[in-house]
Design an enzyme around this catalytic site. Sequence first.
Site, PDB file in Angstrom:
ATOM      1  N   SER A 158      20.442 -42.529 -50.444  1.00 56.05           N
ATOM      2  CA  SER A 158      19.518 -43.638 -50.266  1.00 56.05           C
ATOM      3  C   SER A 158      18.753 -43.897 -51.567  1.00 56.05           C
ATOM      4  O   SER A 158      19.355 -44.173 -52.593  1.00 56.05           O
ATOM      5  CB  SER A 158      18.582 -43.336 -49.088  1.00 56.05           C
ATOM      6  OG  SER A 158      17.866 -44.474 -48.704  1.00 56.05           O
ATOM      7  N   ASP A 195      23.154 -45.934 -44.915  1.00 56.42           N
ATOM      8  CA  ASP A 195      22.264 -44.984 -45.583  1.00 56.42           C
ATOM      9  C   ASP A 195      22.782 -43.541 -45.517  1.00 56.42           C
ATOM     10  O   ASP A 195      22.988 -42.982 -44.446  1.00 56.42           O
ATOM     11  CB  ASP A 195      20.894 -45.058 -44.908  1.00 56.42           C
ATOM     12  CG  ASP A 195      19.797 -44.405 -45.747  1.00 56.42           C
ATOM     13  OD1 ASP A 195      20.043 -43.312 -46.279  1.00 56.42           O
ATOM     14  OD2 ASP A 195      18.715 -45.003 -45.860  1.00 56.42           O
TER      15      ASP A 195
END
Length: 524
Positions: A186, A327
């Site tokens: 991320s 993510d």
Amino acid sequence: MTKLLRKREDRRIEELNNALAEATSYQDWLSLAEQHDELSGATIWRRRPESRAYNHTSIRNRLDRLQKLRREKNDPGLLFALNEGIHGNMAGMGRANLHERALCGTKLLIENYVEAISESLEHLAFHASSNISQVKRLEFFRRASHCYGRSALMLSGGGTLGYFHFGVLKALIEQELCPVVISGASAGAFVAAIVGTRSDTEYLSLFENNFLARAMTENRGNLKIGLGMDEEIDMPAVRAEMAKLIPDLTFLEAYKKTGRSINITISPAQANQESRLLNHIASPNVTIRSAVLASSALPGVFPAAQLEAKDDHGKVQPYLPRLRWIDGSFSQDLPAKRLARMYGVNHFIVSQVMPGLGRSRASRPGLYEILSDAWIAATKQFMRGSLTAAQRYFSVGPRAGTVLNAVNGLIDQQFSGDINIFPSYGLGSLRNLLKVLSEEEMTAIIHAGERGTWPKIAAIATTTRIGRTLDNIMHHYDVEQAHWLQSAPSTESFKKSKQAAASKAKAGKSSARKGSKKGPLQAV
């Protein structure tokens, strides 16, 4: 009189704590830390070898033996002694609490022992007498490097709080302590991509005249990010902003340029798919920008992303075109097992930006730690059961199902390593998780990363010293001792070490010619 003196010392320690929290450079911080250790008694603790935390007698005996063999110029004996085992936690010397008592380092006995091992390794590599063959030395170093392993830096996810990692990397690179293997998920993937596509000098230049903070905030008014806005987000604008700081390179191109092996984690958007760790070994032709975009695709904020790769002609093409990714924090925020398997990593430095998740391991946990861990385990179990029940008994659409699967994966994450770098800010900072920061806020969080790293510098320097020495020696010999080091390109730090190693080797050969009629060692 004693009480008055004690009060003055306590007051001075409190003043030093405040000054340490406001230090603007590592040199200033270290000067204050030395004063703090003197007043707190930590300096005396460092000089005194005894401690129940490790077997100081064993370390003392091994150190004396190494020093004796060096004085006697007994290189075969030195090689035999090192062959008995080089271990980062020999006699318990790697325990975290031994590196937390003092700000400036651990027990001097431990530091001296680590120094003696490193110097002995360098001596055998570059100055050993000709009665130890080059083949025998190479076999030893290959085995020692494989058994000892190496360190990796793992950068957690955490939205805009992830810019904390920039300061962490700045501090490590300035001290030439940044591991070659770096992973990110991320926000951590974004930071890993920026450092992984630049040399040390290029990375540090980003902080001159506050360039990085300005570059990342100058168009902040054009980007609107928030929960439920994934279908409204201006992705061309996001890609354009990303392109300003992340060059158009593949993982393999970046590795060849910098010598860093960056690893980016991504999670599947569809069911029955596995998460992936992208790097120059597993996915050499994948573009780093597309990997970062996929690893940052937080459900509800950014749409799931597709990977891209360069073909033989350098043209960008879809990579696994039917799959979409989200993510990386949801599946393997800190991919320790995969890094261990792929690179031989057994020592992990974690930069954790989420408040409360970076607590160091306690060798003897107290009641608070035991209750805290039990509460976390129970909460995870409850949440896992609730999510499973929701998916089983209620009608859940594809989008909601993706989010539930992602949250379920996140619950099982481990958030700590051998050395944990985490911020001093509290839970109140979570309100900035998805906020587009101002230049001042960006600068402040980068400085927080530096300050969070400085207290760990001494521990990192000691615990990674032997591994760095072995890697430098292997780079000098250019031995294919592990699949990820084949045709090993070097970071700037390694290139400096390689030049120093070449000088040592040259000096060693010169002394061998003078001291032996057999002539210099022949390369294998």
